[in-house]
Design a protein around this motif. Structure first.
Motif, PDB file in Angstrom:
ATOM      1  N   SER A 118      -0.687  -4.302  -2.349  1.00 28.51           N
ATOM      2  CA  SER A 118      -1.344  -3.091  -2.249  1.00 28.51           C
ATOM      3  C   SER A 118      -1.553  -2.568  -3.883  1.00 28.51           C
ATOM      4  CB  SER A 118      -0.589  -1.822  -1.509  1.00 28.51           C
ATOM      5  OG  SER A 118      -1.005  -0.618  -1.821  1.00 28.51           O
ATOM      6  N   GLN A 119      -2.982  -1.973  -4.262  1.00 29.23           N
ATOM      7  CA  GLN A 119      -2.956  -1.782  -5.570  1.00 29.23           C
ATOM      8  C   GLN A 119      -2.112  -0.542  -5.848  1.00 29.23           C
ATOM      9  OE1 GLN A 119      -6.904  -0.755  -6.930  1.00 29.23           O
ATOM     10  NE2 GLN A 119      -7.688  -2.946  -6.411  1.00 29.23           N
ATOM     11  N   ILE A 120      -2.037   0.283  -4.925  1.00 30.71           N
ATOM     12  CA  ILE A 120      -1.204   1.442  -5.163  1.00 30.71           C
ATOM     13  C   ILE A 120       0.424   1.248  -5.439  1.00 30.71           C
ATOM     14  CG2 ILE A 120      -0.244   3.839  -4.318  1.00 30.71           C
ATOM     15  CD1 ILE A 120      -2.819   3.507  -2.211  1.00 30.71           C
ATOM     16  N   ALA A 121       1.003   0.246  -4.697  1.00 36.79           N
ATOM     17  CA  ALA A 121       2.391  -0.167  -5.223  1.00 36.79           C
ATOM     18  C   ALA A 121       2.249  -0.861  -6.534  1.00 36.79           C
ATOM     19  CB  ALA A 121       2.734  -1.117  -3.885  1.00 36.79           C
ATOM     20  N   VAL A 122       1.335  -1.810  -6.600  1.00 39.85           N
ATOM     21  CA  VAL A 122       1.483  -2.559  -8.018  1.00 39.85           C
ATOM     22  C   VAL A 122       1.353  -1.505  -8.942  1.00 39.85           C
ATOM     23  CG1 VAL A 122       0.044  -3.853  -9.208  1.00 39.85           C
ATOM     24  CG2 VAL A 122       0.429  -4.698  -6.861  1.00 39.85           C
ATOM     25  N   MET A 123       0.549  -0.435  -8.768  1.00 40.08           N
ATOM     26  CA  MET A 123       0.348   0.523  -9.863  1.00 40.08           C
ATOM     27  C   MET A 123       1.661   1.390 -10.144  1.00 40.08           C
ATOM     28  SD  MET A 123      -3.664   1.976  -9.398  1.00 40.08           S
ATOM     29  CE  MET A 123      -3.646   3.081 -10.373  1.00 40.08           C
ATOM     30  N   ALA A 124       2.378   1.664  -9.046  1.00 41.74           N
ATOM     31  CA  ALA A 124       3.537   2.190  -9.153  1.00 41.74           C
ATOM     32  C   ALA A 124       4.779   1.558  -9.624  1.00 41.74           C
ATOM     33  CB  ALA A 124       3.845   2.870  -7.712  1.00 41.74           C
ATOM     34  N   ALA A 125       4.799   0.365  -9.364  1.00 42.22           N
ATOM     35  CA  ALA A 125       5.686  -0.660  -9.929  1.00 42.22           C
ATOM     36  C   ALA A 125       5.393  -0.789 -11.356  1.00 42.22           C
ATOM     37  CB  ALA A 125       5.555  -1.973  -9.211  1.00 42.22           C
ATOM     38  N   HIS A 149      -0.959   4.315   3.464  1.00 48.39           N
ATOM     39  CA  HIS A 149      -1.517   3.454   4.824  1.00 48.39           C
ATOM     40  C   HIS A 149      -0.841   1.995   4.437  1.00 48.39           C
ATOM     41  CE1 HIS A 149      -3.775  -0.080   5.881  1.00 48.39           C
ATOM     42  NE2 HIS A 149      -3.669   0.658   6.974  1.00 48.39           N
ATOM     43  N   ASP A 150      -0.692   1.782   3.211  1.00 44.46           N
ATOM     44  CA  ASP A 150      -0.447   0.351   2.773  1.00 44.46           C
ATOM     45  C   ASP A 150       1.267   0.276   3.038  1.00 44.46           C
ATOM     46  OD1 ASP A 150      -2.806  -0.380   2.452  1.00 44.46           O
ATOM     47  OD2 ASP A 150      -2.522  -0.333   0.263  1.00 44.46           O
ATOM     48  N   GLN A 151       2.022   1.308   3.072  1.00 46.52           N
ATOM     49  CA  GLN A 151       3.360   0.921   3.356  1.00 46.52           C
ATOM     50  C   GLN A 151       3.645   0.974   4.746  1.00 46.52           C
ATOM     51  OE1 GLN A 151       5.044   3.970   5.084  1.00 46.52           O
ATOM     52  NE2 GLN A 151       6.831   2.741   5.621  1.00 46.52           N
ATOM     53  N   LYS A 152       2.913   1.559   5.729  1.00 44.61           N
ATOM     54  CA  LYS A 152       2.995   1.477   7.126  1.00 44.61           C
ATOM     55  C   LYS A 152       2.481  -0.053   7.486  1.00 44.61           C
ATOM     56  CE  LYS A 152       4.122   5.770   7.941  1.00 44.61           C
ATOM     57  NZ  LYS A 152       4.982   5.847   6.568  1.00 44.61           N
ATOM     58  N   GLU A 153       1.439  -0.380   6.900  1.00 45.73           N
ATOM     59  CA  GLU A 153       0.838  -1.837   7.057  1.00 45.73           C
ATOM     60  C   GLU A 153       1.759  -2.709   6.799  1.00 45.73           C
ATOM     61  OE1 GLU A 153      -1.529  -2.887   8.760  1.00 45.73           O
ATOM     62  OE2 GLU A 153      -1.919  -5.013   8.003  1.00 45.73           O
ATOM     63  N   GLY A 154       2.304  -2.721   5.303  1.00 50.47           N
ATOM     64  CA  GLY A 154       3.144  -3.623   5.080  1.00 50.47           C
ATOM     65  C   GLY A 154       4.296  -3.812   5.806  1.00 50.47           C
ATOM     66  N   MET A 155       4.949  -2.799   6.470  1.00 51.97           N
ATOM     67  CA  MET A 155       6.221  -2.848   6.914  1.00 51.97           C
ATOM     68  C   MET A 155       6.011  -3.389   8.484  1.00 51.97           C
ATOM     69  SD  MET A 155       8.640  -0.206   5.401  1.00 51.97           S
ATOM     70  CE  MET A 155       9.045  -0.056   3.582  1.00 51.97           C
ATOM     71  N   ASP A 156       5.145  -2.958   9.118  1.00 52.91           N
ATOM     72  CA  ASP A 156       4.542  -3.207  10.459  1.00 52.91           C
ATOM     73  C   ASP A 156       4.166  -4.797  10.325  1.00 52.91           C
ATOM     74  OD1 ASP A 156       3.530  -2.261  13.456  1.00 52.91           O
ATOM     75  OD2 ASP A 156       1.937  -3.374  12.599  1.00 52.91           O
ATOM     76  N   ALA A 157       3.382  -5.145   9.542  1.00 54.02           N
ATOM     77  CA  ALA A 157       3.168  -6.815   9.287  1.00 54.02           C
ATOM     78  C   ALA A 157       4.474  -7.486   9.271  1.00 54.02           C
ATOM     79  CB  ALA A 157       2.534  -6.956   8.263  1.00 54.02           C
ATOM     80  N   PHE A 158       5.346  -6.975   8.543  1.00 49.30           N
ATOM     81  CA  PHE A 158       6.724  -7.919   8.491  1.00 49.30           C
ATOM     82  C   PHE A 158       7.368  -7.780   9.982  1.00 49.30           C
ATOM     83  CE2 PHE A 158      11.309  -8.077   8.338  1.00 49.30           C
ATOM     84  CZ  PHE A 158      11.424  -9.240   7.680  1.00 49.30           C
ATOM     85  N   ILE A 159       7.431  -6.592  10.469  1.00 45.59           N
ATOM     86  CA  ILE A 159       8.229  -6.689  12.043  1.00 45.59           C
ATOM     87  C   ILE A 159       7.370  -7.504  12.825  1.00 45.59           C
ATOM     88  CG2 ILE A 159       8.482  -4.758  13.797  1.00 45.59           C
ATOM     89  CD1 ILE A 159       9.054  -2.684  11.583  1.00 45.59           C
ATOM     90  N   ASN A 160       6.220  -7.548  12.651  1.00 41.42           N
ATOM     91  CA  ASN A 160       5.246  -8.241  13.817  1.00 41.42           C
ATOM     92  C   ASN A 160       4.904  -9.618  13.393  1.00 41.42           C
ATOM     93  OD1 ASN A 160       5.139  -6.208  16.216  1.00 41.42           O
ATOM     94  ND2 ASN A 160       4.167  -4.909  14.546  1.00 41.42           N
ATOM     95  N   LYS A 161       5.583 -10.051  12.362  1.00 44.18           N
ATOM     96  CA  LYS A 161       5.383 -11.382  11.907  1.00 44.18           C
ATOM     97  C   LYS A 161       4.009 -11.629  11.838  1.00 44.18           C
ATOM     98  CE  LYS A 161       9.721 -12.991  14.150  1.00 44.18           C
ATOM     99  NZ  LYS A 161      10.607 -12.684  12.774  1.00 44.18           N
ATOM    100  N   PRO A 191      -0.109  -8.835   6.476  1.00 41.71           N
ATOM    101  CA  PRO A 191      -0.632  -7.726   5.977  1.00 41.71           C
ATOM    102  C   PRO A 191      -2.169  -7.409   5.660  1.00 41.71           C
ATOM    103  CG  PRO A 191       0.854  -8.002   4.424  1.00 41.71           C
ATOM    104  CD  PRO A 191       0.830  -9.109   5.122  1.00 41.71           C
ATOM    105  N   THR A 192      -2.873  -6.487   5.947  1.00 43.85           N
ATOM    106  CA  THR A 192      -3.962  -6.103   5.311  1.00 43.85           C
ATOM    107  C   THR A 192      -3.958  -4.802   4.690  1.00 43.85           C
ATOM    108  OG1 THR A 192      -5.142  -7.333   7.390  1.00 43.85           O
ATOM    109  CG2 THR A 192      -6.757  -5.906   5.945  1.00 43.85           C
ATOM    110  N   PHE A 193      -3.888  -4.970   3.427  1.00 44.61           N
ATOM    111  CA  PHE A 193      -3.666  -3.731   2.666  1.00 44.61           C
ATOM    112  C   PHE A 193      -4.998  -3.231   2.189  1.00 44.61           C
ATOM    113  CE2 PHE A 193       0.292  -6.152   0.996  1.00 44.61           C
ATOM    114  CZ  PHE A 193       1.160  -5.128   1.618  1.00 44.61           C
ATOM    115  N   ARG A 194      -5.182  -1.912   2.436  1.00 46.43           N
ATOM    116  CA  ARG A 194      -6.435  -0.971   2.304  1.00 46.43           C
ATOM    117  C   ARG A 194      -6.435  -0.383   0.941  1.00 46.43           C
ATOM    118  NH1 ARG A 194      -6.970   1.778   7.713  1.00 46.43           N
ATOM    119  NH2 ARG A 194      -6.822   3.584   6.327  1.00 46.43           N
TER     120      ARG A 194
END
Ligand code: HXC
Length: 259
Positions: free
Chosen positions: A202-209, A239-251, A254-257
């Motif tokens: 996620s670009q947002i997480a990358v920029m925040a990091a 959205h990308d936090q929900k997506e990233g964690m949901d993707a992990f849980i559901n194996k 992720p599709t980051f937007r």
């Protein structure tokens, strides 16, 4: 956009590569080059599709420093009043997407400083870093005396700035100046691979990091940790936090937007 002192291209639709291109002068950094570099960095930073930027030079030289003949005749008044030599150098600090320096050959003086302004440095086995300004009767002028000690500690920074000796890639990696060393012919591939990995997040997480790690150099520990926590909590609004964690849980992947 057409440039005269740099070349730009896009790899894999997501990674921008900026190549310093004054080969006869070993990529000596003059005002025209630094202006173009700033323009290219800002254009890629604003481009939604780009996730990461790579800055590189030639096999022989990332950059051999500020252009010596171009600045040799300046008076103090020229340099100070016009903010000559250094006036274009701050743009890179305002870039919010990650910038990787892929360094082969010489990264000297302003070249070493430019590499250190990037977010991390991947070095080829032939890389040589140095701050030889003392030999010219001056000192580093684009952050060398500040970023080098933060990267390698006071002892090595003083040694390099006062004696003008160069550090090879191995010493630079041991000292913490570079993050990885690779064979010369693999340098760009390695940098592109790292940049594609970064661009897949996620670009947002990358920029925040990036913003948060940089804060470590601008603040005390408790202010820095508070800053990090604010950004960490804020990411739960994406959205990308929900997506990233949901993707992990559901194996699943992720599709980051970037949203
Ligand atoms: C302008 C430069 C240059 C530079 C090399 N060249 N460095 N031109 N500015 N910083 C030119 C040479 O004049 C030469 O041009 C050509 O590039 C090839 O260089 P050579 O010296 O012939 O190559 P070599 O013998 O392989 O030596 C490579 C080198 C050496 C060790 C990198 O060029 C060198 O010491 N360069 C200067 C490094 C330096 O002092 N950097 C700090 C600059 S001050 P011709 O026309 O003769 O073929 C600085 C301040 C930063 O950076 C301030 C920040 C704002």
């Amino acid at each position: 956009m057409r440039y005269e002192n740099i070349e730009t291209r896009i790899e894999g639709g997501k990674v921008a590569i900026i190549t310093l291109n004054r080969p006869k002068q070993l990529n000596a950094l003059n005002d025209a080059l630094m202006t173009e570099l700033g323009q290219a960095l800002q254009a890629f930073d604003a481009d939604e599709n780009i996730g990461c930027i790579i800055l590189t030079g030639s096999e022989k030289a990332f950059a051999a420093g500020a252009d010596i003949p171009a600045m040799a005749g300046y008076s103090f008044v020229d340099a100070y009043k016009g903010d000559y030599i250094t006036r274009n150098w701050e743009t890179i600090r305002s870039i919010r997407k990650p910038v990787i320096a892929a360094v082969s050959g010489y990264a000297l003086g302003g070249g070493c400083e430019l590499a250190m302004m990037c977010d991390f440095i991947i070095a080829a086995e032939n890389a040589k870093f140095g701050q030889p300004e003392i030999k010219l009767g001056v000192i580093p002028g684009a952050g060398g005396t500040q970023r080098l000690p933060r990267a390698v500690g006071k002892a090595k920074a003083m040694d390099m700035v006062l004696t003008a000796r160069m550090m090879d890639a191995q010493e630079a990696e041991r000292a913490g100046l570079v993050s990885r060393i690779v064979p010369v012919d693999k340098l760009l591939d390695e940098a592109i691979e790292a940049a594609l990995v970064i661009s897949s997040y996620s670009q947002i997480a990358v920029m925040a990091a990036k913003e948060s790690v940089n804060r470590a150099f601008e603040s005390g520990l408790s202010d820095g940790v508070t800053f990090e926590r604010r950004l960490f909590h804020a990411l739960f609004a994406t959205h990308d936090q929900k997506e990233g964690m949901d993707a992990f849980i559901n194996k699943r992947k992720p599709t980051f937007r970037n949203a």
